[in-house]
Design a protein around this motif. Sequence first.
Motif, PDB file in Angstrom:
ATOM      1  N   ARG A  17       6.248  64.939  -2.093  1.00  0.00           N
ATOM      2  CA  ARG A  17       4.923  64.755  -2.708  1.00  0.00           C
ATOM      3  C   ARG A  17       3.984  65.889  -2.306  1.00  0.00           C
ATOM      4  O   ARG A  17       3.173  66.354  -3.105  1.00  0.00           O
ATOM      5  CB  ARG A  17       4.294  63.470  -2.191  1.00  0.00           C
ATOM      6  N   VAL A  41       0.623  52.551   0.357  1.00  0.00           N
ATOM      7  CA  VAL A  41       0.324  53.241  -0.886  1.00  0.00           C
ATOM      8  C   VAL A  41       1.636  53.439  -1.624  1.00  0.00           C
ATOM      9  O   VAL A  41       2.508  54.170  -1.170  1.00  0.00           O
ATOM     10  CB  VAL A  41      -0.317  54.609  -0.592  1.00  0.00           C
ATOM     11  N   THR A  94      -8.760  54.308   0.639  1.00  0.00           N
ATOM     12  CA  THR A  94      -7.444  54.325   0.015  1.00  0.00           C
ATOM     13  C   THR A  94      -6.641  53.077   0.371  1.00  0.00           C
ATOM     14  O   THR A  94      -6.520  52.730   1.537  1.00  0.00           O
ATOM     15  CB  THR A  94      -6.679  55.578   0.472  1.00  0.00           C
ATOM     16  N   ASP A 118     -14.992  56.837  -5.006  1.00  0.00           N
ATOM     17  CA  ASP A 118     -13.577  56.717  -4.651  1.00  0.00           C
ATOM     18  C   ASP A 118     -13.515  56.027  -3.298  1.00  0.00           C
ATOM     19  O   ASP A 118     -13.859  56.622  -2.289  1.00  0.00           O
ATOM     20  CB  ASP A 118     -12.935  58.101  -4.541  1.00  0.00           C
ATOM     21  N   LEU A 126       3.330  55.260   5.146  1.00  0.00           N
ATOM     22  CA  LEU A 126       3.280  54.902   3.736  1.00  0.00           C
ATOM     23  C   LEU A 126       4.372  53.909   3.337  1.00  0.00           C
ATOM     24  O   LEU A 126       4.391  53.413   2.216  1.00  0.00           O
ATOM     25  CB  LEU A 126       3.413  56.160   2.860  1.00  0.00           C
ATOM     26  N   HIS A 127       5.274  53.653   4.261  1.00  0.00           N
ATOM     27  CA  HIS A 127       6.372  52.712   4.024  1.00  0.00           C
ATOM     28  C   HIS A 127       7.175  53.059   2.758  1.00  0.00           C
ATOM     29  O   HIS A 127       7.471  52.193   1.950  1.00  0.00           O
ATOM     30  CB  HIS A 127       5.850  51.271   3.923  1.00  0.00           C
ATOM     31  N   ARG A 179      -0.947  60.906   0.546  1.00  0.00           N
ATOM     32  CA  ARG A 179      -1.163  59.571   1.148  1.00  0.00           C
ATOM     33  C   ARG A 179      -1.997  58.671   0.253  1.00  0.00           C
ATOM     34  O   ARG A 179      -2.335  57.560   0.654  1.00  0.00           O
ATOM     35  CB  ARG A 179      -1.917  59.711   2.468  1.00  0.00           C
ATOM     36  N   GLY A 180      -2.396  59.163  -0.906  1.00  0.00           N
ATOM     37  CA  GLY A 180      -3.117  58.315  -1.845  1.00  0.00           C
ATOM     38  C   GLY A 180      -4.623  58.505  -1.866  1.00  0.00           C
ATOM     39  O   GLY A 180      -5.343  57.838  -2.602  1.00  0.00           O
ATOM     40  N   VAL A 181      -5.128  59.444  -1.051  1.00  0.00           N
ATOM     41  CA  VAL A 181      -6.566  59.710  -1.035  1.00  0.00           C
ATOM     42  C   VAL A 181      -6.959  60.458  -2.319  1.00  0.00           C
ATOM     43  O   VAL A 181      -6.168  61.228  -2.854  1.00  0.00           O
ATOM     44  CB  VAL A 181      -6.913  60.547   0.227  1.00  0.00           C
ATOM     45  N   SER A 182      -8.158  60.211  -2.787  1.00  0.00           N
ATOM     46  CA  SER A 182      -8.612  60.828  -4.038  1.00  0.00           C
ATOM     47  C   SER A 182      -8.710  62.355  -3.919  1.00  0.00           C
ATOM     48  O   SER A 182      -9.266  62.881  -2.967  1.00  0.00           O
ATOM     49  CB  SER A 182      -9.971  60.240  -4.421  1.00  0.00           C
TER      50      SER A 182
END
Lengths: 244, 266
Positions: free
Chosen positions: A179, B264, B15, B12, A163-164, A113-116
């Motif tokens: 992913r 994202v 998001t 960070d 997340l589209h 989902r794009g989290v670090s």
Amino acid sequence: MRAFTNRKCPGKLIIVEGIDGSGKSTQLSLLSQWLRSRGFGVVFSEWNSSPLVRDTTKRGKKKNMFTPTTFSLIHATDFADRMERHILPPLRAGSIVCADRYAFTAFARDVARGVSRRWVRNLYRFAVRPSLAFYFRVPLDVALGRILGGRDALKYYEAGMDLHLSRDVEESFRLFQGRIIDEYEAMTEEFGFRVVDATLSIEEQQTQIRKTVEEELKLSRAGDLLKTPWRGFTNGNGFAPHIL
Amino acid sequence: MATDSPLTFYDDGLTGVDVSALCGKLIVIEGPDGVGRSTQISMLRTWLEHQGHAVMDTGMARSALVGKTIKQAKQGNTLGPLTLNLFYATDIADRLENEILPALRAGFVVLTDRYFFSSIARAVARGSDPVWIRAVFGFALRPHAIFYLRCEVQDLLPRVVYARGGFDYWESGMDVRMGKDLYESFVRYQNRVIRALDAMAPRYHFEIIDATRAPEKVFADLKRRIGKLLAGKKKKAGGKARRKPAALEAAAPAVVEEPVVAAVEA
């Protein structure tokens, strides 16, 4: 960055990971049956099942209230409650704890989902390192086939619709779970996953898993593992507190 | 040290959240339980509005996502310290994304009654790993100013006993029971919280406000500092504070509502 606490416990923590439809829950259930039949107390803990947090997560999902960060944090909160109450105390008492999904689910999903990566690994640093982590490797199409066969529709967050990536639910699921698989694969070495080929028959997988668990149990010192006192009264099926 | 530089995340960040167009001010009022934060915030709000600033105030456990859940969980007897810490982290993230950032985008002065510094102090007072909890809050926005209303436990006692009608279970750290009764546990627990906040002061650049003085004196002090910050005076200290681009300073409150979290992209 250190992932997981270095805390040592006499019990054993066995966890399963893999995407939806990989068959991990079935395998874990069979494993617990076997362990119980051998007289071990087995405590079971499922992802997203804390009595304090579960309903909030459900409501947030229903109303689409989550962003990648809050989605990650609420699952960590749920996990913390289970860790403090249902996982760590039994492990310290010498129980075998079986967990259906563990911190790795967050490492895979939240990063997808794009989290670090770094941030989410730190988030779970309070977690106990599992004694055995089984990863059920399965091609996307096989998993998708199992899910579509068993349920009416793919759920919004499960399909990564937030997340589209695509307007089509099935296509979104495919991209999102793809992913997640990439993250799992990258973690295999990092965390020493025992990889199970989830395309094999249920029986073949279970045989392999039991063998690995058997070897792990041999490493325990006598008296470390908590046995159930009821053996003999339960037709060999054992008895275990079933914590959900 | 107050700064009028553009807002950034500590580490960070959240998001998918863009912080480039934030033109409001984020001001934090910190301090232990009973030090008088909410009194000061309500006075500041009135004063700021008289000055023509739009003000949004926010505080702990007020998020739509977990505010009620936290209050409910505190009623029971099963809430552990780790879970409590992460509940508050979720609460802060949800308010940042859904209340604080939209207000900052629209050019508001956001006054927050505590921020994650209290959460760190409480976590540390309860025995959590400070490195862990600090990194968890790496997602947070760095405020323009953090005013730490400082006093000792002895100064809190009359306010807690007389104004609030007694000791609160959680504010006394009774979940980790630090003494024989509420009073004893309160003193030990709040002492630890105050030490933890003191220890954080240099790292996070708290402006320390002596809160043992009368509320009017504290208010006057806060007004003076916030007035300076809003006037956009250039700070020399540390050389870190940069002047905001003129375009942003002149900007009227933005009318365009952007989605809080962008998708994202791969």
